[in-house]
Design an enzyme around this catalytic site. Structure first.
Site, PDB file in Angstrom:
ATOM      1  CB  CYS A  15      13.536 -27.556 -18.727  1.00 36.80           C
ATOM      2  SG  CYS A  15      11.823 -27.578 -18.149  1.00 36.80           S
ATOM      3  CG  HIS A  36      12.664 -28.211 -23.430  1.00 36.11           C
ATOM      4  ND1 HIS A  36      13.398 -29.195 -22.798  1.00 36.11           N
ATOM      5  CD2 HIS A  36      11.664 -27.890 -22.581  1.00 36.11           C
ATOM      6  CE1 HIS A  36      12.861 -29.454 -21.616  1.00 36.11           C
ATOM      7  NE2 HIS A  36      11.808 -28.672 -21.452  1.00 36.11           N
ATOM      8  CD  GLU A  81      15.929 -30.105 -25.178  1.00 40.89           C
ATOM      9  OE1 GLU A  81      15.176 -30.513 -24.275  1.00 40.89           O
ATOM     10  OE2 GLU A  81      16.420 -28.947 -25.194  1.00 40.89           O
TER      11      GLU A  81
END
Length: 230
Positions: free
Chosen positions: A86, A203, A205
């Protein structure tokens, strides 16, 4: 493998990455502050999501000049592995480590929702271990995620097999309706020509813990470790 996670003023996904790498993947992680001039022996550098320096001027434009980025640029120039997620992707394009640019979303609004990604190359550290037919459910959260490159750069990306991911629908179909932000050719991530620098807008994560009822993002971290430790 020893990972280094950089924190800039305004980063907000650094601890998410550290949690996944340390607690879930069992890896060694060092925290790197934006003013540092030392990567502390990290083997793989990660630039997290957020709003570095408040996104003033352009997303990533100021972070590109931070002291730590001078070290990251040198590290990448020597073949070191670097990944931006990002805002980290935006920083890498501003630094010239990845081709193209991230523009405002075509609807001019901040978008925060789940999307689906499909791997576009098996020839990269972050995708080689992922089923190329799978549609990975990975969230996005950005206002400037609209990937753009001129015709020559876009052709080179495709010719060199540098596109990592494209946005797709839940069934894996790459269509205009599956594109959340207007990115050219549904591009969600790319790598450098040397294949050691990686960037993606979604994302992983945020989709890597069973507590979140979504672990599709783990495939990306598992690919990194399986290939790097092979």
């Amino acid at each position: 493998m020893k990972f280094g996670v950089v924190t800039f003023p305004g980063s907000n996904c650094d601890e998410d990455l550290i949690h996944v790498l340390e607690k879930i993947m069992g890896q060694q992680v060092v925290r790197l502050w934006h003013k540092e001039h030392n990567l502390q022996g990290a083997d793989f550098i990660l630039l997290p999501g957020g709003f570095s320096y408040g996104d003033y001027l352009r997303s990533g434009a100021i972070a590109r000049f931070s002291p730590i980025m001078q070290e990251v640029i040198q590290f990448a120039g020597k073949g070191g592995k670097v990944m931006g997620i990002c805002n980290g992707f935006q920083i890498l394009t501003e630094a010239g480590l990845l081709p193209g640019a991230l523009l405002h979303n075509n609807n001019r609004k901040f978008i925060c929702r789940n999307t689906y990604l499909k791997v576009q190359t098996q020839n990269s550290l972050v995708t080689a271990g992922i089923d190329p037919q799978a549609a990975l459910k990975i969230p996005i959260a950005h206002g400037e995620g609209n990937y753009f490159a001129d015709a020559d750069v876009l052709k080179a990306l495709n010719d060199n097999d540098q596109v990592l991911f494209r946005y797709c629908d839940e069934s894996g179909n790459i269509t205009p309706d599956a594109n959340p932000n207007g990115s050219l050719e549904n591009i969600a991530g790319v790598c450098s020509k040397e294949r050691n620098v990686f960037g993606m807008m979604p994302h992983p994560e945020r989709a890597a813990d069973s507590l979140l009822s979504n672990q599709d993002g783990l495939a990306i971290f598992e690919s990194i470790l399986s290939i790097a430790n092979a």
